[in-house]
Design a protein around this motif. Structure first.
Motif, PDB file in Angstrom:
ATOM      1  N   PHE A   2      84.570 -44.869 -61.429  1.00  0.00           N
ATOM      2  CA  PHE A   2      85.305 -44.060 -62.395  1.00  0.00           C
ATOM      3  C   PHE A   2      84.354 -43.269 -63.285  1.00  0.00           C
ATOM      4  CE2 PHE A   2      87.329 -43.506 -66.557  1.00  0.00           C
ATOM      5  CZ  PHE A   2      88.425 -42.757 -66.175  1.00  0.00           C
ATOM      6  N   LEU A   3      83.337 -43.934 -63.802  1.00  0.00           N
ATOM      7  CA  LEU A   3      82.392 -43.257 -64.686  1.00  0.00           C
ATOM      8  C   LEU A   3      81.543 -42.235 -63.933  1.00  0.00           C
ATOM      9  CD1 LEU A   3      81.194 -46.170 -66.984  1.00  0.00           C
ATOM     10  CD2 LEU A   3      82.801 -44.340 -67.532  1.00  0.00           C
ATOM     11  N   GLY A   4      81.089 -42.597 -62.745  1.00  0.00           N
ATOM     12  CA  GLY A   4      80.253 -41.680 -61.979  1.00  0.00           C
ATOM     13  C   GLY A   4      81.030 -40.570 -61.310  1.00  0.00           C
ATOM     14  N   VAL A  38      84.252 -39.133 -64.587  1.00  0.00           N
ATOM     15  CA  VAL A  38      83.653 -38.686 -65.848  1.00  0.00           C
ATOM     16  C   VAL A  38      82.383 -37.881 -65.575  1.00  0.00           C
ATOM     17  CG1 VAL A  38      82.629 -39.449 -68.026  1.00  0.00           C
ATOM     18  CG2 VAL A  38      84.652 -40.591 -67.143  1.00  0.00           C
ATOM     19  N   GLY A  39      81.536 -38.377 -64.710  1.00  0.00           N
ATOM     20  CA  GLY A  39      80.270 -37.699 -64.450  1.00  0.00           C
ATOM     21  C   GLY A  39      80.422 -36.401 -63.689  1.00  0.00           C
ATOM     22  N   PHE A  40      81.140 -36.446 -62.581  1.00  0.00           N
ATOM     23  CA  PHE A  40      81.260 -35.248 -61.753  1.00  0.00           C
ATOM     24  C   PHE A  40      82.343 -34.308 -62.249  1.00  0.00           C
ATOM     25  CE2 PHE A  40      83.360 -33.028 -58.232  1.00  0.00           C
ATOM     26  CZ  PHE A  40      82.321 -32.220 -57.822  1.00  0.00           C
ATOM     27  N   TYR A  41      83.561 -34.812 -62.341  1.00  0.00           N
ATOM     28  CA  TYR A  41      84.704 -33.933 -62.599  1.00  0.00           C
ATOM     29  C   TYR A  41      84.693 -33.389 -64.021  1.00  0.00           C
ATOM     30  CZ  TYR A  41      89.270 -32.068 -61.463  1.00  0.00           C
ATOM     31  OH  TYR A  41      90.307 -31.228 -61.203  1.00  0.00           O
ATOM     32  N   GLY A  55      81.985 -33.867 -66.363  1.00  0.00           N
ATOM     33  CA  GLY A  55      80.655 -33.405 -66.740  1.00  0.00           C
ATOM     34  C   GLY A  55      80.184 -32.179 -65.982  1.00  0.00           C
ATOM     35  N   LEU A  56      80.093 -32.273 -64.663  1.00  0.00           N
ATOM     36  CA  LEU A  56      79.512 -31.186 -63.869  1.00  0.00           C
ATOM     37  C   LEU A  56      80.461 -30.022 -63.621  1.00  0.00           C
ATOM     38  CD1 LEU A  56      77.453 -33.158 -61.213  1.00  0.00           C
ATOM     39  CD2 LEU A  56      76.628 -31.937 -63.213  1.00  0.00           C
ATOM     40  N   VAL A  57      81.743 -30.294 -63.475  1.00  0.00           N
ATOM     41  CA  VAL A  57      82.681 -29.224 -63.138  1.00  0.00           C
ATOM     42  C   VAL A  57      83.255 -28.556 -64.382  1.00  0.00           C
ATOM     43  CG1 VAL A  57      84.883 -28.744 -61.991  1.00  0.00           C
ATOM     44  CG2 VAL A  57      83.249 -30.254 -60.930  1.00  0.00           C
ATOM     45  N   THR A  58      83.383 -29.293 -65.480  1.00  0.00           N
ATOM     46  CA  THR A  58      84.071 -28.737 -66.643  1.00  0.00           C
ATOM     47  C   THR A  58      83.138 -28.464 -67.821  1.00  0.00           C
ATOM     48  OG1 THR A  58      86.051 -29.936 -65.951  1.00  0.00           O
ATOM     49  CG2 THR A  58      86.031 -29.097 -68.183  1.00  0.00           C
ATOM     50  N   VAL A  59      82.365 -29.420 -68.254  1.00  0.00           N
ATOM     51  CA  VAL A  59      81.578 -29.267 -69.481  1.00  0.00           C
ATOM     52  C   VAL A  59      80.283 -28.500 -69.243  1.00  0.00           C
ATOM     53  CG1 VAL A  59      80.376 -30.523 -71.295  1.00  0.00           C
ATOM     54  CG2 VAL A  59      82.586 -31.321 -70.505  1.00  0.00           C
ATOM     55  N   LEU A  60      79.540 -28.818 -68.209  1.00  0.00           N
ATOM     56  CA  LEU A  60      78.247 -28.176 -67.972  1.00  0.00           C
ATOM     57  C   LEU A  60      78.349 -26.660 -67.808  1.00  0.00           C
ATOM     58  CD1 LEU A  60      75.195 -28.612 -67.642  1.00  0.00           C
ATOM     59  CD2 LEU A  60      75.615 -28.860 -65.196  1.00  0.00           C
ATOM     60  N   PRO A  61      79.285 -26.128 -67.021  1.00  0.00           N
ATOM     61  CA  PRO A  61      79.377 -24.663 -66.931  1.00  0.00           C
ATOM     62  C   PRO A  61      79.732 -24.009 -68.267  1.00  0.00           C
ATOM     63  CG  PRO A  61      80.528 -25.661 -65.110  1.00  0.00           C
ATOM     64  CD  PRO A  61      80.162 -26.770 -66.039  1.00  0.00           C
TER      65      PRO A  61
END
Length: 126
Positions: free
Chosen positions: A74-76, A79-82, A84-90
């Motif tokens: 769940f965290l990886g 939270v991490g991919f969906y 973190g990487l798809v929503t927040v980072l961009p």
């Protein structure tokens, strides 16, 4: 077939993985260029449906909570991919790109590149 209406909510979530980073980067640029409530509100409300739907799908098969790897998955995964990487980072990259470019331009000063700074005027005569 009548009980599968909830699949309609998964459609934005399915499109969010390939298109969401571009949308969030554009929203980050918009927030940096036009600070205010409207841009911030759009940055929160637009990804709310796809991120929430995938979160609900990831959390609510409660029979998997007993597995040892559930929390790490769940965290990886979610939270991490969906998130973190798809929503927040961009969003963060779009926001920071505009802020850094504005800071660099401001550091150069307002006279940099103007005729007053001693450069030749090569514009065509009027």
């Amino acid at each position: 077939m009548s009980g599968d209406w909830w699949v309609v909510f998964l459609l934005p979530a399915a499109f969010w993985v390939p298109l969401g980073p571009f949308v969030m980067a554009a929203l980050g640029v918009s927030c940096a260029r036009n600070p205010g409530r409207r841009a911030r509100l759009a940055s929160v409300l637009l990804p709310l449906l796809p991120v929430t739907v995938v979160g609900v799908v990831a959390v609510f098969p409660t029979d998997t909570w007993d597995e040892e790897t559930w929390l790490a998955d769940f965290l990886g995964g979610y939270v991490g991919f969906y998130i973190g990487l798809v929503t927040v980072l961009p969003w963060l990259l779009g926001y920071l790109a505009v802020r850094v470019s504005r800071a660099v331009r401001a550091r150069r000063g307002p006279a940099a590149g103007s005729v007053a700074a001693g450069q030749e005027d090569i514009s065509p005569p009027r």
